[in-house]
Design an enzyme around this catalytic site. Structure first.
Site, mmCIF file in Angstrom:
data_model
loop_
_atom_site.group_PDB
_atom_site.id
_atom_site.type_symbol
_atom_site.label_atom_id
_atom_site.label_comp_id
_atom_site.label_asym_id
_atom_site.label_seq_id
_atom_site.Cartn_x
_atom_site.Cartn_y
_atom_site.Cartn_z
ATOM 1 N N SER A 88 2.742 -3.591 1.291
ATOM 2 C CA SER A 88 1.671 -2.929 0.552
ATOM 3 C C SER A 88 2.278 -2.120 -0.589
ATOM 4 O O SER A 88 3.475 -1.850 -0.609
ATOM 5 C CB SER A 88 0.881 -2.022 1.490
ATOM 6 N N HIS A 91 1.621 -3.112 -3.863
ATOM 7 C CA HIS A 91 1.634 -3.995 -5.035
ATOM 8 C C HIS A 91 0.218 -4.373 -5.463
ATOM 9 O O HIS A 91 0.031 -5.343 -6.193
ATOM 10 C CB HIS A 91 2.395 -5.284 -4.736
ATOM 11 N N HIS A 94 9.699 -2.743 -6.279
ATOM 12 C CA HIS A 94 9.792 -1.875 -5.110
ATOM 13 C C HIS A 94 10.382 -0.514 -5.441
ATOM 14 O O HIS A 94 11.033 0.117 -4.615
ATOM 15 C CB HIS A 94 10.602 -2.553 -4.001
#
Lengths: 213, 346
Positions: B73, B75, B234
């Site tokens: 999660s 993105h 990330h």
């Protein structure tokens, strides 16, 4: 001097490991924030919580292989990321090596660590020096084997294994990452301790604190 | 002490540790966001929480290959926003920036598999591959047919094996989704997905780090006049830190390596995706797209399809990624096919 390791000790080992992970969660996360995606501490803590709950539920388990297999599946379904499957296959493979029964020899324990490490390397394709958990585990596995073959006690053998894991963990500081998210940084990963090697060291250190006699 | 003092990460001051986010408890962010998504798209999505799976309301679609995509999660709209007719059958949302676990894929299989097998779309990250590999073994043990496609479009990484998945993920999901909707067999859908993955490349830059709610401080901090080139999605640093330049110049720094790596030449038609990383205004993304369009036109490489907006993000990071896909008439036709999801619809 007995060199056996019991199921009860293994339960203490992994409860101790869960405590260690929770204590060091923030440090693991900060190490990962420096060279990864800052989730290692959070994910390992989630796995530790689930593992502790599972161990406390498993009151009627009498076989080391069943116990370790349950731990493996719990970690696989709760940690996520790379650490979940890698710690998962370590315990999955170790459980097969352990076999049924509630006690194993030190020699068998050393073998479990050996095949567990091999399964991590098969899945993750990491070699010594890639700045991963392998850099803490591989020296520990080797030290454990040598000490076991030399006839040392479980306490002594795991103490040297823990020292070797710690040295391996610290050696990752000067390495350039070749695997995992830190490898995206290339040379910029040098100068930072690897978070996976750190949680792997804690696993061996917890074994040294609980499996001796 | 598990890290030596001189290598212990700096403690962050209370000031930077106080994150300003619209959240309740940090540990509830993923679940509560999914609950809101379910309420926002009641006619489109089904959502389960243990383990977390988002799937299209009309699944399983009999005889159609099921497309299942797993991703951490953070993105959004990837991947939950791409569940629906013409795209994904199910998404498996992991924790923040953490790949989902194998049991999520298996639960998704049971929810959406319509008898024609499933394609797992995986982004090239160690954790993603490991979990997806285990999930495939588990699903096959239960008698399901599974093929996989690996997305690795990031040209910032020199070693192709180490290339991260970025914007090509969205394009693979859209185009393979259209192929699956035409009731093509699993082999065909997988081949088209692979073709898109092979013909797409990306590059990104960051103006800031991002703050994961579970951590509360930014993944990195940058001086006012510097940016990170070659970032992933990330919150990690890029390959290089550079001095800030004009939007046109910074766009060119991303574009050039993509063109070279794809081997684009005059006469090639491309689809261009400019995606914000979460905290960059659309206004700036259009400025990036403007230069990208002009620069490619000057090279005789027309942009004939495009997507500009926030499609694959990294929480609240400022910056963007650029993705180019070399088109064929068939890929263009599949791109144009109808899609009905939370984030893409035409």
């Amino acid at each position: 001097m007995t060199r056996d390791v019991t199921l009860e000790q293994m339960q203490h080992w992994l409860l101790h490991y869960a405590d260690q992970i929770e204590q060091e969660q923030a440090t693991l996360t900060r190490l990962d924030a420096a060279i990864g995606d800052a989730d290692h501490g959070v994910n390992m803590q989630h796995g530790a919580e689930k593992m502790r709950a599972k161990i406390n539920d498993l009151t009627d388990c009498h076989d080391i292989d069943v116990f370790l297999r349950t731990i493996a599946m719990t970690l696989i379904s709760s940690i996520g990321g790379a650490a979940g499957p890698l710690y998962g296959v370590f315990f999955l493979r170790a459980s097969k090596e352990a076999g049924p029964g509630d006690v194993i020899s030190l020699d068998r324990l050393a073998q479990m660590f050996q095949v567990g490490l091999e399964s991590i390397q098969q899945r993750g394709h990491a070699r010594l020096g890639d700045k991963t958990m392998v850099d803490a585990l591989a020296p520990a596995v080797e030290a454990l084997r040598l000490a076991t073959d030399a006839g040392q006690s479980t306490t002594e053998a795991l103490a040297v294994a823990s020292e070797a894991a710690e040295a391996g963990m610290l050696a990752t500081i000067d390495m350039e990452a070749k695997k995992g998210r830190a490898s995206y940084l290339g040379p910029r990963s040098i100068g930072h301790q690897d978070p996976g090697a750190t949680s792997a060291y804690l696993l061996v250190a917890s074994a040294a604190a609980t499996l001796g006699n | 002490m598990i890290a030596p003092a001189n290598h212990r990460p700096a403690d962050y001051s209370p000031k930077t540790a106080l994150q300003k986010k619209l959240i309740n408890r940090p540990r509830d962010v993923v679940t509560e966001s999914l609950e809101g998504l379910a309420l926002a798209y009641p006619n489109l999505l089904n959502i389960a929480y243990a383990p977390p799976v988002v799937w299209r309301k009309d699944a399983p679609v009999k005889g159609k290959v099921a497309l299942i995509s797993g991703s951490g999660s953070g993105h959004e709209p990837l991947n939950t926003g791409y569940v629906g007719r013409g795209m994904l059958d199910a998404a498996c949302p992991g924790g923040l920036f953490t790949s989902p676990t194998p049991d999520q894929y298996v639960a998704a299989m049971h929810a959406v598999e319509g008898g024609a097998g499933a394609l797992f779309i995986t982004k090239n990250y160690t954790g993603g591959l490991l979990n997806m590999g285990m999930a495939k073994e588990m699903a096959e043990d239960e008698g399901f047919r599974v093929q996989t496609v690996l997305v690795n479009d990031d040209v910032a990484q020199n070693d192709p094996e180490n290339r991260r998945a970025m914007g090509a993920t969205v394009l693979v999901e859209k185009i393979a989704g259209a192929a699956a909707e035409e009731s093509r067999p699993l082999d065909h859908v997988a081949a088209i997905a692979q073709q898109v993955a092979d013909q797409a490349r990306s590059m990104g830059l960051a103006l800031t780090g991002c703050t994961s709610p579970r951590i509360g401080y930014p993944t990195f901090e940058l001086p006012a006049d510097e940016f990170e080139l070659g970032v992933g999605i990330h919150g990690e640093r890029g390959r290089q830190r550079r001095m800030l330049a004009s939007a046109d110049a910074m766009t060119e720094m991303m574009l050039e390596p993509i063109i070279q790596d794809l081997g684009l030449t005059e006469g090639d038609n491309v689809l261009a995706l400019v995606s914000g990383l979460g905290a960059t205004p659309l206004q700036e993304l259009f400025i990036v797209f403007r230069h990208l369009h002009h620069s490619l036109a000057q090279r005789g490489i027309p942009v004939i399809r495009q997507l500009v907006g926030n499609y694959i993000t990294s929480l609240d990071m400022a910056g963007c990624t650029i993705t180019l896909l070399k088109l064929t008439p068939e890929l263009t036709r599949l791109w144009d096919a109808p899609v009905h999801t939370a984030a893409l619809h035409w």
